[in-house]
Design an enzyme around this catalytic site. Structure first.
Site, PDB file in Angstrom:
ATOM      1  N   HIS A  17      58.564  32.172  34.666  1.00  0.00           N
ATOM      2  CA  HIS A  17      57.337  32.794  34.144  1.00  0.00           C
ATOM      3  C   HIS A  17      57.453  32.987  32.629  1.00  0.00           C
ATOM      4  O   HIS A  17      56.524  32.705  31.884  1.00  0.00           O
ATOM      5  CB  HIS A  17      57.112  34.183  34.770  1.00  0.00           C
ATOM      6  N   LYS A  41      49.649  41.939  49.932  1.00  0.00           N
ATOM      7  CA  LYS A  41      50.821  41.076  49.721  1.00  0.00           C
ATOM      8  C   LYS A  41      52.150  41.793  49.943  1.00  0.00           C
ATOM      9  O   LYS A  41      53.196  41.154  49.974  1.00  0.00           O
ATOM     10  CB  LYS A  41      50.778  40.469  48.308  1.00  0.00           C
ATOM     11  N   ARG A  90      55.003  23.713  39.049  1.00  0.00           N
ATOM     12  CA  ARG A  90      56.412  23.349  39.197  1.00  0.00           C
ATOM     13  C   ARG A  90      56.556  21.956  39.798  1.00  0.00           C
ATOM     14  O   ARG A  90      57.064  21.042  39.183  1.00  0.00           O
ATOM     15  CB  ARG A  90      57.146  24.380  40.069  1.00  0.00           C
ATOM     16  N   SER A 128      59.700  33.607  42.609  1.00  0.00           N
ATOM     17  CA  SER A 128      60.063  35.006  42.851  1.00  0.00           C
ATOM     18  C   SER A 128      60.602  35.177  44.263  1.00  0.00           C
ATOM     19  O   SER A 128      61.540  35.947  44.492  1.00  0.00           O
ATOM     20  CB  SER A 128      58.853  35.916  42.637  1.00  0.00           C
TER      21      SER A 128
HETATM   22  O1  PNS Z   1      51.798  34.379  41.394  1.00  0.00           O
HETATM   23  P1  PNS Z   1      50.795  34.008  42.439  1.00  0.00           P
HETATM   24  O2  PNS Z   1      50.920  34.935  43.629  1.00  0.00           O
HETATM   25  O3  PNS Z   1      50.865  32.546  42.826  1.00  0.00           O
HETATM   26  O4  PNS Z   1      49.348  34.273  41.787  1.00  0.00           O
HETATM   27  C1  PNS Z   1      48.179  34.097  42.530  1.00  0.00           C
HETATM   28  C2  PNS Z   1      46.933  34.663  41.808  1.00  0.00           C
HETATM   29  C3  PNS Z   1      47.149  36.088  41.396  1.00  0.00           C
HETATM   30  C4  PNS Z   1      46.642  33.819  40.576  1.00  0.00           C
HETATM   31  C5  PNS Z   1      45.744  34.525  42.814  1.00  0.00           C
HETATM   32  O5  PNS Z   1      46.122  35.055  44.044  1.00  0.00           O
HETATM   33  C6  PNS Z   1      44.494  35.255  42.336  1.00  0.00           C
HETATM   34  O6  PNS Z   1      43.868  34.867  41.373  1.00  0.00           O
HETATM   35  N1  PNS Z   1      44.111  36.323  43.058  1.00  0.00           N
HETATM   36  C7  PNS Z   1      42.958  37.118  42.749  1.00  0.00           C
HETATM   37  C8  PNS Z   1      41.895  36.981  43.828  1.00  0.00           C
HETATM   38  C9  PNS Z   1      41.001  35.782  43.569  1.00  0.00           C
HETATM   39  O7  PNS Z   1      40.374  35.644  42.537  1.00  0.00           O
HETATM   40  N2  PNS Z   1      40.925  34.860  44.559  1.00  0.00           N
HETATM   41  C10 PNS Z   1      40.053  33.710  44.463  1.00  0.00           C
HETATM   42  C11 PNS Z   1      40.777  32.476  43.988  1.00  0.00           C
HETATM   43  S1  PNS Z   1      41.430  31.635  45.384  1.00  0.00           S
END
Ligand code: PNS
Length: 160
Positions: A17, A41, A90, A128
């Site tokens: 990150h 989560k 990645r 993570s």
């Molecule tokens: O680090 P991560 O868990 O891969 O990040 C995921 C994240 C936070 C980018 C994604 O879950 C997110 O944007 N969540 C907010 C809810 C949302 O907007 N969902 C609609 C898009 S699918």
């Protein structure tokens, strides 16, 4: 002024990150790290802890801010007047999930754009979740996590 948002769970922030953050911060005027505060989560660290860890490890970057958000990413992007979202890619396995998210976000908000940065090779398989697995069984975390984060993760697993 170009504003970007780098969203994620950051549970906890890894060297992968941090690599994306340092590279993205050079490309924009302001980079806002958006820490997802989502109870479903069941994270290891609270949103406050994750925000504080990110602030600590990015304190050398003048144009980086860290904030928790809940709800939809497109709403956070609008609130912050951001121009673009940054995500790290990645391996090919990330692609489908990222494409689905980016397309869903663009369907809800047609002005929404995602820029993908390819993760540096040494962090290509770092996540993570795998780091938490290594931590749980007392493995060496030096190649995976910023130094400031290591004692905090060890604490969670009661490791000396
Ligand atoms: O680090 P991560 O868990 O891969 O990040 C995921 C994240 C936070 C980018 C994604 O879950 C997110 O944007 N969540 C907010 C809810 C949302 O907007 N969902 C609609 C898009 S699918």
């Amino acid at each position: 002024m170009k504003i970007a948002i780098y969203p994620g769970s950051f549970d906890p922030v890894t060297l992968g990150h941090l690599d994306i953050i340092e590279r993205a911060a050079k490309m924009v005027d302001k980079l806002i790290i958006g820490v997802l505060n989502n109870n479903t989560k069941n994270p290891l660290f609270s949103a406050d802890d994750r925000v504080n860890m990110l602030k600590e490890v990015t304190s050398h970057l003048d144009n980086v801010e860290v904030e928790a958000f809940s709800g939809l990413l497109i709403d956070f992007v609008k609130r912050k007047n951001a121009d673009v979202v940054i995500r790290g890619l990645r391996a090919i396995t990330d692609f489908e999930y990222e494409l689905q998210m980016a397309q869903t976000n663009r369907t809800m908000e047609p002005t929404f754009d995602t820029i993908f940065l390819i993760t540096s090779l040494q962090y290509a398989y770092l996540s993570s979740s795998t780091v938490k697995e290594v931590a749980k069984f007392g493995g060496d975390l030096n190649k995976f996590l910023p130094q400031q984060v290591i004692p905090k993760v060890k604490d969670k697993y009661n490791i000396k």
